[in-house]
Design a protein around this motif. Sequence first.
Motif, short mmCIF file in Angstrom:
data_model
loop_
_atom_site.label_atom_id
_atom_site.label_comp_id
_atom_site.label_asym_id
_atom_site.label_seq_id
_atom_site.Cartn_x
_atom_site.Cartn_y
_atom_site.Cartn_z
N ILE A 145 9.94 10.11 3.47
CA ILE A 145 10.11 10.27 2.03
C ILE A 145 9.10 11.31 1.55
CG2 ILE A 145 10.08 9.11 -0.22
CD1 ILE A 145 10.66 6.51 1.25
N PRO A 146 9.57 12.35 0.86
CA PRO A 146 8.63 13.36 0.37
C PRO A 146 7.76 12.81 -0.78
CG PRO A 146 10.82 13.85 -0.41
CD PRO A 146 10.98 12.71 0.53
N PHE A 147 6.58 13.45 -0.94
CA PHE A 147 5.68 13.04 -2.02
C PHE A 147 6.33 13.32 -3.38
CE2 PHE A 147 1.44 13.42 0.44
CZ PHE A 147 1.83 12.36 1.22
N GLY A 148 6.08 12.46 -4.34
CA GLY A 148 6.58 12.64 -5.70
C GLY A 148 7.99 12.12 -5.89
N SER A 149 8.57 11.48 -4.88
CA SER A 149 9.94 10.95 -5.02
C SER A 149 10.00 9.74 -5.94
CB SER A 149 10.49 10.56 -3.64
OG SER A 149 10.52 11.68 -2.80
N LEU A 150 8.85 9.04 -6.10
CA LEU A 150 8.80 7.85 -6.93
C LEU A 150 7.84 8.09 -8.08
CD1 LEU A 150 9.77 4.89 -7.18
CD2 LEU A 150 7.76 4.20 -5.86
N LEU A 167 0.82 -1.20 0.00
CA LEU A 167 0.00 0.00 0.00
C LEU A 167 0.86 1.26 0.00
CD1 LEU A 167 -2.83 1.25 0.14
CD2 LEU A 167 -2.71 1.04 2.64
N ASP A 168 1.93 1.26 0.78
CA ASP A 168 2.83 2.43 0.81
C ASP A 168 3.48 2.64 -0.55
OD1 ASP A 168 2.20 2.93 3.41
OD2 ASP A 168 3.92 1.81 4.23
N PHE A 169 3.85 1.52 -1.22
CA PHE A 169 4.49 1.63 -2.53
C PHE A 169 3.55 2.22 -3.56
CE2 PHE A 169 5.36 -0.23 -6.69
CZ PHE A 169 6.64 0.24 -6.92
N VAL A 170 2.34 1.74 -3.60
CA VAL A 170 1.38 2.26 -4.58
C VAL A 170 1.02 3.71 -4.26
CG1 VAL A 170 -0.94 1.97 -5.53
CG2 VAL A 170 0.48 -0.04 -5.08
N SER A 171 0.86 4.02 -2.97
CA SER A 171 0.52 5.40 -2.59
C SER A 171 1.64 6.35 -2.94
CB SER A 171 0.23 5.46 -1.08
OG SER A 171 -0.86 4.60 -0.76
N LEU A 172 2.91 5.97 -2.73
CA LEU A 172 4.04 6.82 -3.05
C LEU A 172 4.15 7.00 -4.57
CD1 LEU A 172 6.38 8.40 -1.79
CD2 LEU A 172 7.78 6.32 -2.02
N LEU A 173 3.80 5.97 -5.34
CA LEU A 173 3.84 6.07 -6.79
C LEU A 173 2.78 7.01 -7.32
CD1 LEU A 173 5.17 4.98 -9.39
CD2 LEU A 173 3.45 3.15 -9.40
N LEU A 174 1.61 7.02 -6.69
CA LEU A 174 0.53 7.89 -7.13
C LEU A 174 0.66 9.32 -6.58
CD1 LEU A 174 -2.53 5.47 -6.75
CD2 LEU A 174 -1.33 6.08 -8.84
#
Length: 618
Positions: A130-135, A103-110
């Motif tokens: 980790i700041p938003f938009g890093s991935l 869930l964290d991975f998908v949320s960070l990607l979006l």
Amino acid sequence: MADPLLISLRAWPSQDKTADSLPYLIARINEQKGSFRNVTEASLEEEIRAIEVGESNDTVESETKDLAEESQGVEAHGDALATAREEIIKQVGTAYTASSHALDFVSLLLSKHNPKVVEGSISPYIKETIPFGSLGAEIMQEPSRSDTEKRTEDLVGLGWRLQSLIRSADSLLASASRLEQEMEHETTYWQQILSVKEKGWSICRIPGDSSTLGVRFGFAEAHAEFRDRGLAALRRDTAGNIELDRGPRWRGDKQLRVRLLKSGKPTATNEYQMTSDDQNQPLTDLLIRARNSLFDEELHHELSRESRNLLNQGVRSVGNAICFPLKDNSEVEVDLQPASEVDDKLVGDSTIPTAIAITLRILLSHAHGENHHRRSQPPPPISEASASRRVYPLLRPLLELNQHDTAIKAAHDLLRNLSCVLSAAKLPFTPEDEESSPTSAFTSLLTDLKPPIFSSLPSRLMRPHHTTMVTQLPLTRATLDIHTSTSAPTFGTTFQLRTLADSGPLPQSLQFPTVDKVAKHLFSITALGTIAYLLREEEALGRREGWRQVSPYLPELVRRNGGGKDRITISVDGEELSVECVIDKKPKSWQWRGHQDDDEQQQQNGRGLVEVLNESLA
């Protein structure tokens, strides 16, 4: 692969809080020691002493061993349950951790495209670290395809579409064909329903199943047990034809069998309505078979009920068969025979058994008519006593008719024998005259059954039977009335003999219970009438010089002859007329029979009573 872990979901055993309660202890004491009356101080002390000296060691050891084994089993089960619980918690934690990371991975990607949407789904630790938009993620350019590949893909898509359209067309055609066949089946079904309705059968819906039609073939005035069975469901088979579903209580068609028995062997059998159990017949024929079968079952049931009240009339019920006596030392057996077991080869003359079967059916139909008439009348006042089910008179009318016919035959034989005797003696006699009576003969009534008399037959059989015979004896007119009724107050056949004599104080009317007593009295009247005839006849007794009757009640003549008496005595019985004379102290006797042998014919030389007496007195 490791063995799967089996987990028991039973609750951990807990201590019963009621084990130490007073009701529980009282129940245990009652179970172990019995009633409290058996528990005394002396008995408890004796039990304690027995335990102390070791008499109960075995019992104590076994109880201790059982408790130890039970405790070990509980501990082992508890350890296994605790281990399984820890394993479950561990696996659940692992699954929860893996799902959180995903869930964290998908949320960070979006978060690069829409950070406000993922604020509620990302974990606080990732949000702070980790700041938003890093991935991020980008779409790579698709590899180029040749024209041949594109054309192939288009043809494959077109083929799939054509195949789908063909499959849809086939499905529609199959549905249309099935619908057309279903319409043909429905048309056949409703045409048969209409034909049944046009034949007069009652069509209705099955109670409790409003989607199914049924037909009533039973009788509304029958008993409830048979009335309810007179309804069958009209179900459609695979070809659209109607199948008659008569319910789970139907066990095949049956019909009434009537046989004449002599010495226990059948000599005649009635004609059968159904000679097979073929169900592949037109629907109307099946309905007629079902109606006749149900009617005969009810008829046999009512005959069985009535036979219990007719034991004094010689009626016997042996298993499925009902037997009642008939004339000529024979009897009638009525039973219920399955149509599949019927032998279509008739035994003997079937006229009488068939007539009896038809008469029984007519009488049951008449009972149904009486039920309908009674039901159409205003009901009686309400009372606490429940109305009893009445017994239909079915066998009783036949027994009355048979008894009456037997009495008529016996009386006819009596008068015929008497006429032969008087004719042999050349005395005046007129044969009996049987007045017209609707039940003068059992055979003639039953063998002349025709549809016009169906309505009048029950009333003719129900009323008492009466026959009159008139006979002219020497100087006496005798009228014999035969009355038969098995109901009160007669309970049988009575014979009333009325006489009208030209001379002598003869009784005018006497009643007798049997034909033998009638014969005895009739012979006495004949003898007295013969004496009166001799006194009145001018050519007899030498012009009656000095002859006189001893008594008006004795058939004897005397006269004085010198120092003695001459005597003439006449006696009559069923076979002969006897004359005994004492003339000049010389006894003589003559007999006249209806069928004389050669010696008697030579002795009398065809002469009558008057001629013989004239020659003897000359």
